[in-house]
Design a protein around this motif. Structure first.
Motif, PDB file in Angstrom:
ATOM      1  N   ALA A  89       0.792  -1.199   0.239  1.00 19.47           N
ATOM      2  CA  ALA A  89      -0.321   0.090  -0.098  1.00 19.47           C
ATOM      3  C   ALA A  89       1.219   0.983   0.126  1.00 19.47           C
ATOM      4  O   ALA A  89       0.372   2.011  -0.852  1.00 19.47           O
ATOM      5  N   ALA A  90       1.804   1.459   0.599  1.00 16.58           N
ATOM      6  CA  ALA A  90       2.892   2.499   0.901  1.00 16.58           C
ATOM      7  C   ALA A  90       3.187   2.683  -0.783  1.00 16.58           C
ATOM      8  O   ALA A  90       3.983   3.745  -0.657  1.00 16.58           O
ATOM      9  N   ALA A  91       3.985   1.462  -1.546  1.00 13.60           N
ATOM     10  CA  ALA A  91       4.217   1.483  -3.064  1.00 13.60           C
ATOM     11  C   ALA A  91       3.226   1.580  -3.748  1.00 13.60           C
ATOM     12  O   ALA A  91       3.687   2.405  -4.877  1.00 13.60           O
ATOM     13  N   GLY A  92       1.714   2.409  -3.242  1.00 13.71           N
ATOM     14  CA  GLY A  92       0.730   2.335  -4.868  1.00 13.71           C
ATOM     15  C   GLY A  92       0.522   1.090  -5.044  1.00 13.71           C
ATOM     16  O   GLY A  92      -0.640   1.499  -5.978  1.00 13.71           O
ATOM     17  N   LYS A  93       0.917   0.325  -4.508  1.00 14.35           N
ATOM     18  CA  LYS A  93       0.089  -1.371  -5.364  1.00 14.35           C
ATOM     19  C   LYS A  93      -0.915  -1.588  -4.879  1.00 14.35           C
ATOM     20  O   LYS A  93      -1.748  -2.760  -5.407  1.00 14.35           O
ATOM     21  N   VAL A  94      -1.888  -1.665  -3.971  1.00 16.27           N
ATOM     22  CA  VAL A  94      -3.036  -1.968  -3.300  1.00 16.27           C
ATOM     23  C   VAL A  94      -3.597  -0.646  -2.734  1.00 16.27           C
ATOM     24  O   VAL A  94      -3.282   0.439  -2.621  1.00 16.27           O
ATOM     25  N   GLU A  95      -5.130  -0.426  -2.808  1.00 20.11           N
ATOM     26  CA  GLU A  95      -5.866  -0.098  -3.058  1.00 20.11           C
ATOM     27  C   GLU A  95      -5.670   0.551  -0.704  1.00 20.11           C
ATOM     28  O   GLU A  95      -6.110  -0.516  -0.182  1.00 20.11           O
ATOM     29  N   ARG A  96      -5.951   1.615  -0.597  1.00 16.55           N
ATOM     30  CA  ARG A  96      -5.854   2.074   0.976  1.00 16.55           C
ATOM     31  C   ARG A  96      -7.129   2.352   1.903  1.00 16.55           C
ATOM     32  O   ARG A  96      -7.006   2.339   2.790  1.00 16.55           O
ATOM     33  N   GLY A  97      -7.824   2.386   1.106  1.00 14.20           N
ATOM     34  CA  GLY A  97      -9.318   3.081   1.219  1.00 14.20           C
ATOM     35  C   GLY A  97      -9.517   1.773   2.601  1.00 14.20           C
ATOM     36  O   GLY A  97     -10.583   2.634   3.210  1.00 14.20           O
ATOM     37  N   LEU A  98      -9.542   0.819   2.509  1.00 18.68           N
ATOM     38  CA  LEU A  98     -10.152  -0.050   4.006  1.00 18.68           C
ATOM     39  C   LEU A  98      -9.422  -0.784   4.219  1.00 18.68           C
ATOM     40  O   LEU A  98      -9.735  -1.937   5.590  1.00 18.68           O
ATOM     41  N   LEU A  99      -7.905  -0.305   4.247  1.00 20.96           N
ATOM     42  CA  LEU A  99      -7.173  -1.260   5.296  1.00 20.96           C
ATOM     43  C   LEU A  99      -7.448   0.321   7.395  1.00 20.96           C
ATOM     44  O   LEU A  99      -7.458  -1.376   7.556  1.00 20.96           O
ATOM     45  N   GLY A 100      -7.728   0.962   7.423  1.00 16.76           N
ATOM     46  CA  GLY A 100      -8.830   1.100   8.810  1.00 16.76           C
ATOM     47  C   GLY A 100      -9.984   0.478   9.586  1.00 16.76           C
ATOM     48  O   GLY A 100     -10.259   0.086  10.283  1.00 16.76           O
ATOM     49  N   ASP A 101     -10.581  -0.656   7.566  1.00 13.95           N
ATOM     50  CA  ASP A 101     -12.062  -1.009   8.333  1.00 13.95           C
ATOM     51  C   ASP A 101     -11.503  -2.813   9.176  1.00 13.95           C
ATOM     52  O   ASP A 101     -12.456  -3.302   9.793  1.00 13.95           O
ATOM     53  N   TYR A 102     -10.335  -2.832   8.979  1.00  8.00           N
ATOM     54  CA  TYR A 102     -10.287  -4.257   8.811  1.00  8.00           C
ATOM     55  C   TYR A 102      -8.524  -4.750   9.925  1.00  8.00           C
ATOM     56  O   TYR A 102      -7.814  -4.317   9.300  1.00  8.00           O
ATOM     57  N   MET A 103      -8.968  -5.935  10.478  1.00  5.82           N
ATOM     58  CA  MET A 103      -8.307  -6.224  10.885  1.00  5.82           C
ATOM     59  C   MET A 103      -7.341  -7.724  10.456  1.00  5.82           C
ATOM     60  O   MET A 103      -8.518  -7.810  10.102  1.00  5.82           O
ATOM     61  N   MET A 104      -6.431  -8.334   9.887  1.00  8.44           N
ATOM     62  CA  MET A 104      -5.838  -9.205   9.472  1.00  8.44           C
ATOM     63  C   MET A 104      -4.331 -10.045   9.588  1.00  8.44           C
ATOM     64  O   MET A 104      -3.523  -9.420  10.543  1.00  8.44           O
ATOM     65  N   ILE A 105      -4.142 -11.031   9.656  1.00  6.49           N
ATOM     66  CA  ILE A 105      -3.678 -11.898  10.249  1.00  6.49           C
ATOM     67  C   ILE A 105      -3.155 -12.789   9.454  1.00  6.49           C
ATOM     68  O   ILE A 105      -4.156 -13.557   8.695  1.00  6.49           O
ATOM     69  N   GLY A 106      -2.182 -13.881   9.082  1.00  4.62           N
ATOM     70  CA  GLY A 106      -1.279 -14.660   8.434  1.00  4.62           C
ATOM     71  C   GLY A 106      -0.321 -14.458   7.781  1.00  4.62           C
ATOM     72  O   GLY A 106       0.394 -13.902   7.814  1.00  4.62           O
ATOM     73  N   GLU A 107       0.174 -16.563   8.183  1.00  2.07           N
ATOM     74  CA  GLU A 107       1.405 -16.062   7.325  1.00  2.07           C
ATOM     75  C   GLU A 107       1.786 -16.828   5.884  1.00  2.07           C
ATOM     76  O   GLU A 107       0.708 -17.045   5.927  1.00  2.07           O
ATOM     77  N   LEU A 108       2.487 -16.168   5.208  1.00  2.00           N
ATOM     78  CA  LEU A 108       2.735 -16.053   4.095  1.00  2.00           C
ATOM     79  C   LEU A 108       3.781 -17.190   3.547  1.00  2.00           C
ATOM     80  O   LEU A 108       4.953 -17.276   4.372  1.00  2.00           O
ATOM     81  N   GLY A 109       3.039 -18.210   3.044  1.00  2.00           N
ATOM     82  CA  GLY A 109       4.373 -18.962   2.692  1.00  2.00           C
ATOM     83  C   GLY A 109       4.506 -18.574   0.992  1.00  2.00           C
ATOM     84  O   GLY A 109       4.522 -17.255   1.146  1.00  2.00           O
ATOM     85  N   LEU A 110       6.447 -19.232   0.629  1.00  2.00           N
ATOM     86  CA  LEU A 110       6.614 -17.967  -0.503  1.00  2.00           C
ATOM     87  C   LEU A 110       6.369 -18.446  -1.550  1.00  2.00           C
ATOM     88  O   LEU A 110       6.651 -17.961  -1.999  1.00  2.00           O
ATOM     89  N   ASP A 111       4.853 -19.138  -1.800  1.00  4.48           N
ATOM     90  CA  ASP A 111       4.580 -18.859  -3.531  1.00  4.48           C
ATOM     91  C   ASP A 111       3.357 -18.161  -2.916  1.00  4.48           C
ATOM     92  O   ASP A 111       2.423 -18.197  -3.982  1.00  4.48           O
ATOM     93  N   GLY A 112       3.349 -16.875  -1.875  1.00  7.45           N
ATOM     94  CA  GLY A 112       2.194 -16.290  -1.473  1.00  7.45           C
ATOM     95  C   GLY A 112       0.453 -17.169  -0.978  1.00  7.45           C
ATOM     96  O   GLY A 112      -0.143 -16.042  -0.093  1.00  7.45           O
ATOM     97  N   ARG A 113       0.603 -18.412  -0.665  1.00 10.87           N
ATOM     98  CA  ARG A 113      -0.656 -18.667  -0.071  1.00 10.87           C
ATOM     99  C   ARG A 113      -0.451 -18.247   1.934  1.00 10.87           C
ATOM    100  O   ARG A 113       0.404 -18.368   2.234  1.00 10.87           O
ATOM    101  N   LEU A 114      -1.631 -18.671   2.252  1.00  5.90           N
ATOM    102  CA  LEU A 114      -1.535 -17.807   3.164  1.00  5.90           C
ATOM    103  C   LEU A 114      -1.730 -19.191   4.396  1.00  5.90           C
ATOM    104  O   LEU A 114      -2.257 -20.401   3.938  1.00  5.90           O
TER     105      LEU A 114
END
Length: 515
Positions: A89-114
């Protein structure tokens, strides 16, 4: 550019909101602050690989990440997802409008899967408390988090799903679980039933009394007499979990990472049976990254210790305070956490080193001194916290082959539930007391005081059977439970007589009766 995402840290079974601030400027360095542990520091490498393998490039910039509150230690891999989303989001690749509405958790695999993480349920409860609109979790955690109502919970398979969701949330639906329907539909589905137990009527009666009053119990008998078999069936006669108890129990198992993928709420009382080689930390909890121990995993259920004298004495001694307080506080130099641990303690043991003392079919080769030393492996203060002590003898083959199936657990459970209902009503004015086993000494005198005949019976029993003084209150508590099972408002001599019969190890001549 400054971007904020939100996650949570779990301490004990409570969660604390963590705000992740990402600031990006010209440069090439990566700074991570806010007391991260090694697993959080390593998230940088996982995020770089995950983004590369999902079609995104890690920004070439000077990136500073702060995890607030900065004085709270952050542990584990659950911060991978909010860190990665914040950086994009800081790099402008993700929309920032909803970031303040949601909490998120998750571990990233090297293939991007959660990948699934621990503590999704207490984090979901915190997200609702903090008025977040929703929570984003890995798909394998979605059922345990979705039991929290008034919170939209989304299960995602990969970071690309999360990016798409933040760009167009309207295309995704939250997971909805009918918590009450699932909870009540599974309450009566038990793997073990007392109908499978033939004979042993006296032992089954003792277990019924223990279940009705929440009493701790120890069974002493030779190998093959059915101690473990009956202990495993004890949860099937305990009162059903309430929704509040289920939620608290599920929180503990969520923090420990013990919930299976298809589990939303734990609907049956837990049964934990640690091996006798267990360490003190594994039993009571703690460790470098504090986790609940077996006594907390048994909260609102049963902790079964088979072959009790084989446990290390130091392991058994750490249970003394939790058995009384029903909570365990673990204090170390870097942290202090508290876990609930209100459980029924059930133990079994052989009567002697060879195992056959009192067995009519085998000859015991142990001397009274050997038997006494074997029994002394269990300290008096620990035995003091066990209300019922019952001897078991093996059922002969002839009786097993002829005996009809035993009484089913459902019938026993009905009597237990009725007795517990009487206790709930009796102790309504005493917060924190729900069953007879939790009575204080003052309450014993108020609710379980025997009449003159009962006092005389107790005096004779303590003198003739050489009962110790510590047995007095235990006998009165158990007698109160026996009276409740009989529907009696007063404790009679017949109730006291049965309770006295459940104090075998307190008899002064126990080890000298001959094999």
């Amino acid at each position: 550019m400054l971007v904020k995402t939100f996650s949570a840290a779990v301490t004990g079974i409570e969660a604390t909101t963590v705000m992740i601030e990402v600031s990006m400027s010209r440069g090439v360095l990566f700074h991570l602050t806010g007391l991260p542990d090694n697993a959080v520091r390593e998230s940088h490498d996982r995020i770089v690989a995950a983004l590369e393998n999902t079609g995104y490039k890690f920004p070439v910039a000077d990136i500073t990440v702060n995890m607030a509150p900065a004085d709270l230690r952050k542990e584990g891999s659950a911060y991978d997802l909010p860190l990665a989303i914040g950086i994009l989001a800081a790099a402008g690749k993700v929309e920032r409008g909803l970031l303040g509405d949601y909490m998120m958790i998750g571990e990233l695999g090297l293939d991007g899967r959660l990948q699934p993480v621990r503590g999704a349920l207490p984090i979901a409860m915190k997200a609702r408390e903090e008025k977040f609109k929703g929570l984003i979790v890995p798909s394998r955690n979605v059922r345990e988090a979705a039991v929290v109502d008034r919170l939209d919970v989304y299960g995602m398979d990969s970071i690309t799903d999360v990016i798409a969701f933040l760009g167009a949330a309207a295309g995704y639906e939250p997971t909805v679980i009918d918590t009450r329907a699932e909870f009540y539909s599974r309450q009566g589905d038990f793997e073990f039933d007392f109908a499978d137990v033939r004979g042993q009527q006296g032992v089954k009666r003792a277990l019924e009394v223990a279940a009705a009053g929440g009493h701790n119990i120890i069974m002493i008998g030779p190998p093959g007499s059915g101690k473990s078999m009956m202990a495993k069936r004890l949860p099937s006669i305990l009162p059903p979990l309430s929704l509040a108890e289920s939620l608290e129990t599920t929180q503990i198992h969520s923090v420990a990472g013990k919930l299976s993928r298809d589990t939303s709420l734990i609907s049956q009382r837990p049964f934990r049976a640690p091996h006798h080689t267990i360490s003190p930390v594994a039993l009571v909890g703690g460790g470098t990254s504090p986790q609940p121990g077996e006594i907390s995993l048994a909260h609102n259920g049963v902790l079964f210790c088979d072959e009790l004298p084989e446990f290390n004495r130091s392991v058994l001694e750490v249970m003394r305070q939790p058995l009384e307080d029903r909570r365990i506080t673990i204090s170390r130099s870097k942290y202090s956490v508290e876990y609930p641990c209100s459980f029924m303690f059930v133990a079994s043991m052989n009567p002697c080193p060879c195992g056959y003392y009192g067995d009519p079919t085998h000859r015991c080769v142990c001397t009274p001194g050997q038997i006494q030393r074997y029994m002394n492996k269990i300290s008096g203060p620990l035995l003091d916290r066990i209300d019922l002590q019952i001897e078991i003898t093996p059922v002969p083959f002839e009786e097993i082959s002829k005996a009809a199936p035993g009484e089913p657990s459902a019938a026993i459970r009905e009597r237990v539930v009725r007795a517990r209902a009487m206790q709930e009503q009796r102790y309504a004015a005493h917060p924190g007391t729900h069953c007879n086993a939790q009575m204080t000494e003052r309450m014993i005198h108020q609710y379980a005081e025997p009449d003159a005949d009962g006092i005389e019976l107790l005096r004779m029993a303590m003198r003739r059977l050489s009962l110790s003084a510590r047995a007095y209150n235990r006998i009165l508590k158990v007698a109160r439970t026996i009276a409740d099972l009989a529907g009696s408002e007063t404790v009679g001599t017949d109730h006291l007589a049965e309770a006295i019969g459940y104090r075998n190890l307190d008899r002064g001549d126990w080890a000298e009766r001959g094999g």
